[in-house]
Design an enzyme around this catalytic site. Structure first.
Site, mmCIF file in Angstrom:
data_model
loop_
_atom_site.group_PDB
_atom_site.id
_atom_site.type_symbol
_atom_site.label_atom_id
_atom_site.label_comp_id
_atom_site.label_asym_id
_atom_site.label_seq_id
_atom_site.Cartn_x
_atom_site.Cartn_y
_atom_site.Cartn_z
ATOM 1 N N LYS A 47 50.782 41.479 41.897
ATOM 2 C CA LYS A 47 50.762 40.957 42.506
ATOM 3 C C LYS A 47 48.879 40.313 42.570
ATOM 4 C CE LYS A 47 52.628 42.887 45.904
ATOM 5 N NZ LYS A 47 52.275 43.961 46.118
ATOM 6 N N LYS A 66 41.381 52.447 42.001
ATOM 7 C CA LYS A 66 41.189 51.448 43.209
ATOM 8 C C LYS A 66 39.954 51.290 43.289
ATOM 9 C CE LYS A 66 45.132 50.000 44.614
ATOM 10 N NZ LYS A 66 46.715 49.380 45.870
ATOM 11 N N LYS A 124 51.144 45.589 33.156
ATOM 12 C CA LYS A 124 52.528 45.151 33.780
ATOM 13 C C LYS A 124 52.253 44.027 34.866
ATOM 14 C CE LYS A 124 52.155 47.383 38.615
ATOM 15 N NZ LYS A 124 52.717 47.878 40.201
#
Ligand code: ATP
Ligand code: LTN
Length: 337
Positions: free
Chosen positions: A206, A121, A203
């Site tokens: 969202k 991140k 994967k």
């Protein structure tokens, strides 16, 4: 002969949370939400919308507020039942932030630096590598340890954070005597991992910027159909599981997870049919799965008073339980209560 009277067995406690960092996807539903709903009968469950965690990445205030309430209502629509489980919004229960601070002082810089999520991140949001992003795992540890949870349902990506939680709990217990239950991960069976419709090696996530990569539980039926029609496949044109057929493998997995059919059953059903037919069928099956959820959600989201009653009630119980643990930890450290 006297009959032995057995005390009813105490149910194990489960804690889990999900971030309201976007709209809930089919991946979240199959991989997390649906399992939580199933766990409610066999375990003493506590679930939360992790809105404190979500601001480690910049959120637009209006959008954020909408996402928090949407996540809460959607979970109820999927079957989280506040009569059976405690389901609250993390920022409503102040003990989380307070224990997180204490635990920060029992967590090493080196440990936090090794977290892959932090590395990923901070690379992705290089302009905002804030301290919260770094100490994210101690807040997650606080979430779990406050409720003395035995089991924590998580995806594989959160295993490292749970391992750190266990280390923090062990360390604290080692210094002050048993204070926290050391929790175990509860990882659902493999096969529940839904992949991106645009890059099936990744994967479904969202926060993927490509809206065609994910299907949201609240997407309109025509949007869902369109996204499945655009799903990336291969050039073999045979509906069967195979190496190098990531796209079709994923669609078979999705079909199986929403209909309960096995890969063999699906292959037999689509023998001699093209990918176009198959994609339409998967889209329709997903639309049928989300339809009752959407109907329930639409009713719930228009009844703000009911939603508020649910999250306030749960937050009150969560505060009571968590305050006991927080007080215990503070007392051991030496604080005057
Ligand atoms: P973000 O993009 O913000 O990282 P995400 O969609 O990847 O979000 P998380 O909030 O990290 O989802 O995860 C919430 C829960 O949903 C976790 O338990 C995770 O394992 C599960 N989950 C997320 N994506 C999938 C997926 N594609 N398939 C199955 N389970 C998933
Ligand atoms: N970090 C988790 C969400 C989360 C969580 C928790 C999961 C926050 N607190 C406590 C389990 C237990 C995620 O991003 N999926």
């Amino acid at each position: 002969m006297s009959e032995e009277i057995k005390a009813p067995e105490k149910k194990k406690r489960i804690f889990s949370a999900i971030q309201p960092s976007g709209t809930i996807t089919l991946g979240n539903y199959v991989g997390a939400l649906r399992n939580w709903v199933r766990l409610q009968d066999d375990y003493d469950c506590i679930f939360a919308v992790a809105d404190l965690h979500a601001i480690t990445v910049r959120q637009d205030p209006k959008e954020f507020k909408k996402n928090i309430l949407e996540a809460y209502a959607l979970f109820l629509a999927c079957g989280i039942d506040t009569e059976k489980s405690i389901f609250f919004i993390q920022s409503h229960v102040h003990t989380h932030a307070e224990l997180a601070w204490l635990l920060n002082c029992y967590t090493q810089f080196g440990e936090l630096s090794r977290m892959t999520q932090f590395k990923d991140k901070s690379a992705k949001h290089a302009d905002n590598v804030n301290a919260g992003l770094f100490t994210y795992p101690s807040l997650m540890a606080a979430d779990i340890l406050l409720y003395q949870a035995d089991l924590v349902p998580i995806g594989a990506d959160q295993k490292q954070h749970l391992e750190l939680t266990r280390n923090i709990a062990d360390r604290f217990n080692g210094i002050y005597g048993k204070t926290f239950t050391v929790p175990d991960a509860y990882i659902p069976e493999v096969g529940a991992r839904i992949k991106s419709l645009q890059d099936p090696t990744k994967k479904m996530s969202k926060s993927d910027e490509n809206v065609n990569a994910w299907v949201a539980i609240l997407d309109k039926p025509e949007t869902i159909m369109k996204k499945f029609k655009r799903a990336v496949t291969d050039s073999e044109a045979r509906v069967c599981v195979g190496e190098g057929k990531d796209g079709i493998n994923n669609l078979i997995g999705i079909m199986g997870s929403v209909t309960g059919k096995t890969a063999d059953e699906i292959t037999a059903e689509f023998e001699g049919k093209g990918y176009g037919d198959f994609k339409t069928a998967v889209g329709e099956a997903v639309v049928e799965t989300v339809r009752p959820i959407q109907d329930k959600y639409n009713k719930l989201i228009s009844d703000k008073a009911y939603l508020e009653e649910q999250y306030r009630k749960s937050a009150e119980i969560a505060l009571r339980i968590s305050q006991r643990t927080l007080d215990k930890a503070k007392k051991k450290i030496g604080y005057i209560l």
